[in-house]
Design a protein around this motif. Structure first.
Motif, PDB file in Angstrom:
ATOM      1  N   ARG A 220      -2.821  -2.494   1.623  1.00  0.00           N
ATOM      2  CA  ARG A 220      -1.897  -1.423   2.022  1.00  0.00           C
ATOM      3  C   ARG A 220      -1.538  -0.689   0.743  1.00  0.00           C
ATOM      4  O   ARG A 220      -0.811  -1.215  -0.107  1.00  0.00           O
ATOM      5  CB  ARG A 220      -0.638  -1.991   2.680  1.00  0.00           C
ATOM      6  N   HIS A 221      -2.035   0.512   0.609  1.00  0.00           N
ATOM      7  CA  HIS A 221      -1.896   1.272  -0.628  1.00  0.00           C
ATOM      8  C   HIS A 221      -0.422   1.404  -1.041  1.00  0.00           C
ATOM      9  O   HIS A 221       0.427   1.783  -0.246  1.00  0.00           O
ATOM     10  CB  HIS A 221      -2.509   2.658  -0.435  1.00  0.00           C
ATOM     11  N   LYS A 222      -0.155   1.036  -2.282  1.00  0.00           N
ATOM     12  CA  LYS A 222       1.179   1.091  -2.904  1.00  0.00           C
ATOM     13  C   LYS A 222       2.137   0.014  -2.394  1.00  0.00           C
ATOM     14  O   LYS A 222       3.258  -0.085  -2.884  1.00  0.00           O
ATOM     15  CB  LYS A 222       1.829   2.471  -2.724  1.00  0.00           C
ATOM     16  N   LYS A 223       1.683  -0.796  -1.427  1.00  0.00           N
ATOM     17  CA  LYS A 223       2.520  -1.887  -0.914  1.00  0.00           C
ATOM     18  C   LYS A 223       2.109  -3.229  -1.513  1.00  0.00           C
ATOM     19  O   LYS A 223       2.964  -4.001  -1.972  1.00  0.00           O
ATOM     20  CB  LYS A 223       2.433  -1.961   0.616  1.00  0.00           C
ATOM     21  N   ASP A 224       0.802  -3.511  -1.497  1.00  0.00           N
ATOM     22  CA  ASP A 224       0.326  -4.780  -2.062  1.00  0.00           C
ATOM     23  C   ASP A 224      -0.908  -4.590  -2.939  1.00  0.00           C
ATOM     24  O   ASP A 224      -1.590  -5.543  -3.285  1.00  0.00           O
ATOM     25  CB  ASP A 224       0.054  -5.805  -0.958  1.00  0.00           C
ATOM     26  N   GLY A 225      -1.196  -3.346  -3.284  1.00  0.00           N
ATOM     27  CA  GLY A 225      -2.327  -3.045  -4.156  1.00  0.00           C
ATOM     28  C   GLY A 225      -2.545  -1.551  -4.232  1.00  0.00           C
ATOM     29  O   GLY A 225      -1.822  -0.781  -3.596  1.00  0.00           O
ATOM     30  N   PHE A 226      -3.534  -1.149  -4.995  1.00  0.00           N
ATOM     31  CA  PHE A 226      -3.870   0.269  -5.123  1.00  0.00           C
ATOM     32  C   PHE A 226      -5.306   0.511  -4.667  1.00  0.00           C
ATOM     33  O   PHE A 226      -6.212  -0.260  -5.000  1.00  0.00           O
ATOM     34  CB  PHE A 226      -3.753   0.738  -6.574  1.00  0.00           C
ATOM     35  N   LEU A 227      -5.517   1.592  -3.929  1.00  0.00           N
ATOM     36  CA  LEU A 227      -6.843   2.099  -3.602  1.00  0.00           C
ATOM     37  C   LEU A 227      -7.078   3.318  -4.482  1.00  0.00           C
ATOM     38  O   LEU A 227      -6.293   4.274  -4.445  1.00  0.00           O
ATOM     39  CB  LEU A 227      -6.938   2.466  -2.122  1.00  0.00           C
ATOM     40  N   CYS A 228      -8.142   3.283  -5.289  1.00  0.00           N
ATOM     41  CA  CYS A 228      -8.365   4.306  -6.316  1.00  0.00           C
ATOM     42  C   CYS A 228      -9.601   5.128  -5.976  1.00  0.00           C
ATOM     43  O   CYS A 228     -10.697   4.578  -5.868  1.00  0.00           O
ATOM     44  CB  CYS A 228      -8.524   3.646  -7.683  1.00  0.00           C
ATOM     45  N   LYS A 229      -9.419   6.434  -5.863  1.00  0.00           N
ATOM     46  CA  LYS A 229     -10.491   7.279  -5.337  1.00  0.00           C
ATOM     47  C   LYS A 229     -11.439   7.842  -6.390  1.00  0.00           C
ATOM     48  O   LYS A 229     -12.574   8.190  -6.084  1.00  0.00           O
ATOM     49  CB  LYS A 229      -9.909   8.428  -4.514  1.00  0.00           C
ATOM     50  N   ASP A 230     -10.989   7.980  -7.644  1.00  0.00           N
ATOM     51  CA  ASP A 230     -11.864   8.514  -8.687  1.00  0.00           C
ATOM     52  C   ASP A 230     -11.420   7.965 -10.045  1.00  0.00           C
ATOM     53  O   ASP A 230     -10.438   7.218 -10.139  1.00  0.00           O
ATOM     54  CB  ASP A 230     -11.862  10.047  -8.692  1.00  0.00           C
ATOM     55  N   THR A 231     -12.152   8.347 -11.109  1.00  0.00           N
ATOM     56  CA  THR A 231     -11.873   7.810 -12.450  1.00  0.00           C
ATOM     57  C   THR A 231     -10.437   8.062 -12.872  1.00  0.00           C
ATOM     58  O   THR A 231      -9.741   7.154 -13.346  1.00  0.00           O
ATOM     59  CB  THR A 231     -12.833   8.441 -13.485  1.00  0.00           C
ATOM     60  N   ASN A 232      -9.973   9.283 -12.685  1.00  0.00           N
ATOM     61  CA  ASN A 232      -8.607   9.638 -13.082  1.00  0.00           C
ATOM     62  C   ASN A 232      -7.578   8.790 -12.336  1.00  0.00           C
ATOM     63  O   ASN A 232      -6.584   8.332 -12.913  1.00  0.00           O
ATOM     64  CB  ASN A 232      -8.365  11.123 -12.817  1.00  0.00           C
TER      65      ASN A 232
END
Length: 282
Positions: A220-232
């Motif tokens: 769950r993005h920003k709840k228990d981890g991060f999902l990262c879409k690109d290098t930046n």
């Protein structure tokens, strides 16, 4: 009473035996798989046949569930599970240098690990102190050259550990400050069951991953981890976790709750029992 098949699609002679037992001896069959084994030409037919003739099909991800459900309505999703108590009880290693970690079979992940190169180069450019620890390089010289070619990268690796020993795996993961699961998007990765993420979460290691396939279900993005879409995005999120201890603790707490409820052996044994009761009731 029940023949339980786990990914048994590689031997055509065995497939014929299963078909014989199913139709001549009326055996009950459960077919269980946790990878996109239907995309390979030499296993596609076997996978389709076993999915179609089985009394129950068990899969490990949403992508596999959707594929199987079209061929067998009696398909159930049972996610990859870990003995969570063992993962929790081993003490976290305190690092002198912020450590980004990855664990798996390197031979299967070169194209995924390539995603990390520009991320690490940008962190080094920003003069961020960190090291990268890779477990499971499997003597892969391409991976070794990949990370050794990144100027200024502090790189540690292990070729092999005792994968059958849960403690060996967890002890290595506990040496990470954050765990990463980069994935390119293709038919194979869409079928993956996010085992790395589940292991990181169960070990109390904050996780970052590509928003591909089951990764989007587990995190769950920003709840228990991060999902990262690109290098930046990867760089920003790594830096955020590096400096924000409160956020790391929040991710860890929420991850423990999630794994206990949905990805632990204790919780999913109950689900498996219920599935077995369905086939027994026929």
């Amino acid at each position: 009473n029940i023949i339980y098949l786990v990914k048994t699609v590689y031997n055509f002679d065995f497939l014929l035996i299963i078909i014989f037992l199913k139709f001549f001896y009326k055996k009950k069959i459960i077919f269980d798989f946790d990878d996109a084994i239907y995309i390979k030409p030499f296993t596609k037919l076997s996978t389709i046949i076993l999915t179609s003739i089985s009394d129950i099909v068990i899969v490990g991800s949403n992508t596999l569930y959707k594929w199987s459900k079209k061929k067998n309505i009696k398909t159930y999703k049972l996610p990859t599970s870990i003995p969570h108590e063992k993962y929790k009880c081993i003490k976290k290693i305190k690092n002198k240098i912020f450590t980004i970690g990855w664990i798996g079979n390197g031979n299967n992940h070169y194209k995924n690990l390539l995603i990390l190169r520009p991320i690490f180069e940008e962190l080094i450019k920003k003069k961020i102190k960190f090291k990268f620890r890779l477990i499971g390089m499997a003597n892969n010289h391409k991976i070794l050259r990949l990370f050794r070619s990144i100027k200024g990268l502090k790189f540690e690796y292990k070729n092999h550990i005792n994968w059958k020993n849960v403690n060996s795996t967890v002890k290595e993961i506990k040496k990470f400050d954050i765990g990463v699961m980069p994935l390119v998007k293709d038919e194979k990765t869409l079928g993956k069951c996010a085992f790395k993420i589940i292991e990181y979460m169960g070990s109390g290691i904050p996780v970052l991953a590509s928003p591909v396939g089951e990764n989007r279900i587990v995190i769950r993005h920003k709840k228990d981890g991060f999902l990262c879409k690109d290098t930046n995005d990867w760089v920003k999120k790594i830096l955020k976790l590096k400096v924000d201890k409160t956020l790391r603790e929040k991710f860890i707490l929420n991850s423990f709750t999630k794994v206990e409820k949905s990805y632990s052996l204790d919780s999913n044994i109950i689900k498996l029992k219920n599935i077995l009761r369905k086939i027994k009731a026929k």
